[in-house]
Write a protein that holds these residues in place. Structure first.
Motif, PDB file in Angstrom:
ATOM      1  N   PRO A 138      35.050 148.136 -63.899  1.00  0.00           N
ATOM      2  CA  PRO A 138      33.671 147.816 -63.522  1.00  0.00           C
ATOM      3  C   PRO A 138      32.759 149.034 -63.611  1.00  0.00           C
ATOM      4  CG  PRO A 138      35.012 148.070 -61.555  1.00  0.00           C
ATOM      5  CD  PRO A 138      35.955 148.181 -62.728  1.00  0.00           C
TER       6      PRO A 138
ATOM      7  N   PRO B 211      27.161 150.600 -59.251  1.00  0.00           N
ATOM      8  CA  PRO B 211      25.807 151.118 -59.044  1.00  0.00           C
ATOM      9  C   PRO B 211      25.868 152.629 -58.809  1.00  0.00           C
ATOM     10  CG  PRO B 211      26.237 149.221 -57.610  1.00  0.00           C
ATOM     11  CD  PRO B 211      27.534 149.564 -58.274  1.00  0.00           C
TER      12      PRO B 211
ATOM     13  N   ARG C 287      28.140 145.407 -67.125  1.00  0.00           N
ATOM     14  CA  ARG C 287      28.721 145.492 -65.784  1.00  0.00           C
ATOM     15  C   ARG C 287      30.216 145.773 -65.842  1.00  0.00           C
ATOM     16  NH1 ARG C 287      25.056 143.772 -61.941  1.00  0.00           N
ATOM     17  NH2 ARG C 287      23.039 143.900 -62.954  1.00  0.00           N
ATOM     18  N   ILE C 288      30.800 145.480 -66.995  1.00  0.00           N
ATOM     19  CA  ILE C 288      32.230 145.717 -67.168  1.00  0.00           C
ATOM     20  C   ILE C 288      32.444 146.443 -68.494  1.00  0.00           C
ATOM     21  CG2 ILE C 288      34.498 144.654 -67.508  1.00  0.00           C
ATOM     22  CD1 ILE C 288      33.479 142.299 -65.838  1.00  0.00           C
TER      23      ILE C 288
END
Ligand code: GAR
Length: 207
Positions: A153, A156, A128-129
């Motif tokens: 980040p 999506p 996610r990061i």
């Protein structure tokens, strides 16, 4: 001011950011040459800015050692204080690394996702990061002491291109900051820990 040679293989957007920053004489570093291993699009940009360029093609040399030696010579001709690998897509060898201080910018949070496909690999892993790392170059693949990192980040719907663009926006700011600080303040490295500035080492532990 510190003399900097930048090595590129691609667009050279990080290199361009360094050229912009160096236009201010208070920056402390000047880009004296831009080198490449191929016909990188970024070379034209450097030429337009009036910076010397050179190309040392891998295929023009009988083996890796002689390519490395030739590249080291071309770099040395500009007497750099610092060499910045900014999207240079080949491993540097001992001829370059024993003679020059080299830093690299990498589009991931090392030691995660070293190598050529860092953005793609991070996306495939599902982190996610991710982010970018500026580090000193040693003989390993993206293993040298970390100078600075910035987190980015993964959003999506990201693909490798959109994620890489988001990384590059903050990556070039970090690179410009790091090169300026190295040039103006100097540095020390002790047990992999990089300290900017010519600060006195802390008190040694009592025996
Ligand atoms: C940068 O994101 C750099 O970190 C990466 O290539 C891009 C070059 O962009 N380097 C690597 O992946 C090295 N393994 P640029 O040519 O626009 O500066």
């Amino acid at each position: 001011s510190a003399r900097v040679v930048v090595l590129i293989s691609g667009t050279g957007s990080n290199m361009a950011a360094l050229l912009d920053a160096a236009a201010d004489h208070l920056y402390g570093a000047e880009v004296v040459a831009v080198g490449s291993d191929r016909d990188a699009p970024g070379l034209a940009l450097a030429e337009r800015a009036g910076v010397a360029t050179f190309t040392v093609r891998f295929a023009d040399h009988p083996d890796r050692a002689r390519w490395d030696a030739a590249l080291s010579e071309r770099i040395a001709a500009f007497s750099p204080d610092l060499v910045v690998s900014a999207g240079f897509m080949r491993l540097l060898g001992p001829a370059v690394l024993d003679r020059h201080t080299v830093i690299n910018t990498h589009p991931a949070l090392l030691p995660a996702f070293p190598g050529t496909h860092a953005v793609r690999d991070a996306l495939a892993y599902g982190v996610r990061i991710t982010g970018a790392t500026v580090h000193f170059v040693d003989s390993g693949v993206d293993t040298g002491p970390v100078i600075d990192q910035v987190a980015v980040p993964v959003l999506p719907g990201d693909d490798a291109a959109s994620l890489h663009e988001r990384i590059k926006t903050v990556e070039r700011r970090m690179l410009v900051d790091v090169v300026g600080r190295l040039a103006r303040e100097g540095w020390t490295v002790e047990d992999r820990h990089v300290r900017l500035g010519s600060v006195e080492p802390g008190p040694s532990p009592s025996p």
